[in-house]
Motif scaffolding. Sequence first.
Motif, PDB file in Angstrom:
ATOM      1  N   LYS A  11      33.930  31.914  38.069  1.00  0.00           N
ATOM      2  CA  LYS A  11      35.204  32.327  37.485  1.00  0.00           C
ATOM      3  C   LYS A  11      35.779  31.242  36.578  1.00  0.00           C
ATOM      4  N   GLN A  14      33.813  31.291  33.317  1.00  0.00           N
ATOM      5  CA  GLN A  14      34.218  32.436  32.491  1.00  0.00           C
ATOM      6  C   GLN A  14      35.581  32.191  31.840  1.00  0.00           C
ATOM      7  N   ARG A  15      36.500  31.635  32.617  1.00  0.00           N
ATOM      8  CA  ARG A  15      37.833  31.346  32.068  1.00  0.00           C
ATOM      9  C   ARG A  15      37.743  30.341  30.923  1.00  0.00           C
ATOM     10  N   LEU A  18      36.356  32.041  27.815  1.00  0.00           N
ATOM     11  CA  LEU A  18      37.351  32.901  27.172  1.00  0.00           C
ATOM     12  C   LEU A  18      38.429  32.085  26.467  1.00  0.00           C
ATOM     13  N   THR A  62      36.685  41.411  26.141  1.00  0.00           N
ATOM     14  CA  THR A  62      37.066  40.933  27.481  1.00  0.00           C
ATOM     15  C   THR A  62      38.434  40.257  27.426  1.00  0.00           C
ATOM     16  N   ILE A  63      38.660  39.440  26.390  1.00  0.00           N
ATOM     17  CA  ILE A  63      39.963  38.776  26.233  1.00  0.00           C
ATOM     18  C   ILE A  63      41.071  39.816  26.099  1.00  0.00           C
ATOM     19  N   SER A  66      41.626  41.953  29.381  1.00  0.00           N
ATOM     20  CA  SER A  66      42.318  41.117  30.364  1.00  0.00           C
ATOM     21  C   SER A  66      43.794  40.950  29.993  1.00  0.00           C
ATOM     22  N   GLY A  67      44.065  40.698  28.707  1.00  0.00           N
ATOM     23  CA  GLY A  67      45.441  40.520  28.250  1.00  0.00           C
ATOM     24  C   GLY A  67      46.284  41.763  28.429  1.00  0.00           C
ATOM     25  N   ILE A  69      45.724  44.314  30.471  1.00  0.00           N
ATOM     26  CA  ILE A  69      45.897  44.621  31.904  1.00  0.00           C
ATOM     27  C   ILE A  69      46.979  43.734  32.502  1.00  0.00           C
ATOM     28  N   THR A  70      46.959  42.445  32.149  1.00  0.00           N
ATOM     29  CA  THR A  70      47.987  41.518  32.647  1.00  0.00           C
ATOM     30  C   THR A  70      49.368  41.951  32.164  1.00  0.00           C
ATOM     31  N   TRP A 127      39.719  48.140  25.090  1.00  0.00           N
ATOM     32  CA  TRP A 127      41.070  47.571  25.120  1.00  0.00           C
ATOM     33  C   TRP A 127      42.085  48.461  24.411  1.00  0.00           C
ATOM     34  N   TYR A 130      44.299  50.580  26.682  1.00  0.00           N
ATOM     35  CA  TYR A 130      45.442  49.907  27.296  1.00  0.00           C
ATOM     36  C   TYR A 130      46.576  49.744  26.298  1.00  0.00           C
TER      37      TYR A 130
END
Length: 198
Positions: A11, A14-15, A18, A62-63, A66-67, A69-70, A127, A130
């Motif tokens: 993790k 991966q972070r 990104l 992916t960025i 993730s953004g 969803i957050t 994305w 979203y």
Amino acid sequence: MTISRKETERKVRQRLILEGALRVFKAKGLEHATMDEIAHEADFGKATLYYYYKSKEDIFNTILISGWITLWDGIEEVVISDETPRRKFINIIKKLIELVNDDRPLYEFLFAAPHIPSSTAKAEPEWKQYQLKFTNTLHQIIQAGIEAKEFPQIDSEMILKALGHIFHGMVFLGEDRDNITENDIEQLFRQFIQKSNK
């Protein structure tokens, strides 16, 4: 359930990938960024990048996923609250400002990304779903506010665009953007309504 050391390291890698990619995309855009540059910026070998992501487009998506969803997780409680449309909208803006201030590079990228071609493929990237959910939700709240006479009696799409520009200017371009208060939001909202009703 405990997370293994291996999973934690995965993790973290991966972070870091990104975060490095985000810096490269902001500087060069998707079209001109390369996996070599992302690997260099993240301080990993290119083989490590390809172990986790198949392409720069995969990293880009992916960025953004993730953004978004957050962002959605951050505003969901406000969206489902029993507040009036006007109060709900102001609380969403307030929450968005908090999210932006917590991770400004991500959200500056997130709100600019729709203008960047994310793929040459014909299918919409994941994305976008979203992003659409977010804009549709705001549109519904504004429509409810128009019906309740809490918003100007003009086209809801126009209101959404105008308020979007106000938010963008206030949060990303303002000099004192880290200290925007609820009163600032309320005042801008009031001024917008007054001007729109003239």
